[in-house]
Design an enzyme around this catalytic site. Structure first.
Site, PDB file in Angstrom:
ATOM      1  N   HIS A 106      -1.555   4.328   3.797  1.00 23.78           N
ATOM      2  CA  HIS A 106      -3.003   4.372   4.017  1.00 23.78           C
ATOM      3  C   HIS A 106      -2.956   3.545   5.358  1.00 23.78           C
ATOM      4  O   HIS A 106      -2.097   2.455   5.511  1.00 23.78           O
ATOM      5  CB  HIS A 106      -3.779   3.598   2.961  1.00 23.78           C
ATOM      6  CG  HIS A 106      -5.205   4.058   3.310  1.00 23.78           C
ATOM      7  ND1 HIS A 106      -5.925   3.082   3.850  1.00 23.78           N
ATOM      8  CD2 HIS A 106      -5.986   4.864   2.808  1.00 23.78           C
ATOM      9  CE1 HIS A 106      -7.261   3.553   3.922  1.00 23.78           C
ATOM     10  NE2 HIS A 106      -7.221   4.732   3.107  1.00 23.78           N
ATOM     11  N   PRO A 107      -3.573   3.905   6.477  1.00 25.66           N
ATOM     12  CA  PRO A 107      -3.740   3.232   7.746  1.00 25.66           C
ATOM     13  C   PRO A 107      -4.689   2.287   8.177  1.00 25.66           C
ATOM     14  O   PRO A 107      -5.038   1.680   8.986  1.00 25.66           O
ATOM     15  CB  PRO A 107      -4.017   4.503   8.453  1.00 25.66           C
ATOM     16  CG  PRO A 107      -4.929   5.289   7.829  1.00 25.66           C
ATOM     17  CD  PRO A 107      -4.354   5.014   6.397  1.00 25.66           C
ATOM     18  N   CYS A 108      -5.352   1.573   6.840  1.00 21.42           N
ATOM     19  CA  CYS A 108      -6.363   0.767   6.991  1.00 21.42           C
ATOM     20  C   CYS A 108      -5.886  -0.515   7.434  1.00 21.42           C
ATOM     21  O   CYS A 108      -6.902  -1.351   8.455  1.00 21.42           O
ATOM     22  CB  CYS A 108      -7.003   0.477   5.512  1.00 21.42           C
ATOM     23  SG  CYS A 108      -5.902  -0.422   4.567  1.00 21.42           S
ATOM     24  N   ARG A 109      -4.759  -1.033   7.600  1.00 19.03           N
ATOM     25  CA  ARG A 109      -4.335  -2.162   8.412  1.00 19.03           C
ATOM     26  C   ARG A 109      -3.445  -1.815   9.611  1.00 19.03           C
ATOM     27  O   ARG A 109      -2.900  -2.961  10.168  1.00 19.03           O
ATOM     28  CB  ARG A 109      -3.569  -2.891   7.177  1.00 19.03           C
ATOM     29  CG  ARG A 109      -4.236  -3.300   6.069  1.00 19.03           C
ATOM     30  CD  ARG A 109      -5.242  -4.355   6.437  1.00 19.03           C
ATOM     31  NE  ARG A 109      -6.188  -4.580   5.174  1.00 19.03           N
ATOM     32  CZ  ARG A 109      -7.088  -5.406   5.127  1.00 19.03           C
ATOM     33  NH1 ARG A 109      -7.462  -6.214   6.160  1.00 19.03           N
ATOM     34  NH2 ARG A 109      -8.107  -5.741   4.200  1.00 19.03           N
TER      35      ARG A 109
END
Length: 282
Positions: A207-210
């Site tokens: 997941h690329p959220c950070r």
């Protein structure tokens, strides 16, 4: 799979931006993603752009031959839990949900090959008058196809992993999760279908959220280090990974180098997968 469906809808509905904010936010535009992808393919030929073919789902804001990057048959010789704190080295925090793990030496990194250990992987039966028979024991090595595409909702690259056993049979999602660092299995890893193929190919996505925050923090550290006088003596003691990066850039991180740094951070999540992430491309 509900989380995956919501993520796909968010990708579809989020408008594409073409205004560069790379230096301030760590986010990149589709044009900058293409530039970084070209650099990665040039410096690391194991990576390549997709080929135009039937059965693909194309996004119109990217060229048809620049939809995603792929490298195939990347080995994974140990599970993620086995590679945590290798050598007892201390982990270095690099932003929430991200940890820099000690790096494994590559096959050409100067480490000697243990012939005795290699021979232990084989059972050799010597039968007189007959051809020697070599029986290989089952191997724990797995292989991964790695895909990098552009996330419109987070404006950063997004990684997908598709794994295989050493005999070529696909790994189940549960098996692929064994190659995700334990701390991240419930935080950053999601079971999804590859979005750029019409056929259903099950993958694990990171997941690329950070991603943008990690890149921004890294760039701030590089800038701060560059502002110090060159003649200032460096203190003794262990160096952080970002300091090694700082030594290898001229003035600041260029946007075309984005994916090289991105892969370096992905190793924190998948420490057992031998990414082609060495810094020779700087």
């Amino acid at each position: 799979m509900l989380r995956s469906t919501l993520s796909n809808w968010r990708e579809y509905l989020t408008p594409v931006t073409h205004q560069s904010t790379f230096e301030n936010t760590g986010q990149i535009t589709p044009e900058e993603f293409i530039k970084a992808g070209d650099y990665l393919c040039h410096m690391f030929p194991t990576w390549r752009w997709n080929q135009q073919q039937g059965g693909m789902v194309y996004r119109d804001f990217l060229p048809q031959d620049r939809q995603f990057l792929v490298t195939r048959k990347v080995p994974s010789n140990m599970r993620a839990a086995d590679s945590v704190n290798v050598g007892g080295e201390e982990e270095t925090s690099a932003g929430e949900y991200w940890v820099l793990q000690p790096q494994q030496e590559s096959a050409d990194g100067g480490e000697e090959i243990d012939i005795d250990e290699m021979l232990q992987e084989m059972d050799i039966e010597d039968q007189s008058g007959e051809q020697d028979i070599i029986q290989l024991r089952p191997s724990h090595t797995r292989f991964y196809d790695l895909y990098i595409t552009y996330s419109t909702s987070y404006r950063v690259p997004k990684m997908y992993l598709v794994g295989f056993n050493n005999d070529g049979t696909p790994l189940t999602p549960q098996q692929m999760f064994q190659d995700i660092a334990p701390d991240y299995r419930t935080k950053t890893a999601t079971i999804e279908k590859l979005p750029f193929f019409k056929s259903a190919v099950v993958a694990v996505s990171i997941h690329p959220c950070r991603h943008a925050n990690v890149m921004r923090v890294l760039m701030e550290k590089v800038r701060a280090a560059k502002q110090k006088p060159v003649e200032e003596e460096q203190p003794d003691g262990p160096r952080e990974d970002w300091e090694d990066l700082q030594d290898e850039v001229d003035s600041s991180l260029r946007v075309d180098q984005y994916l090289v740094v991105f892969l370096k951070f992905i190793t924190s999540v998948t420490p057992g997968i031998e990414h082609d992430y060495t810094m020779e491309g700087w």
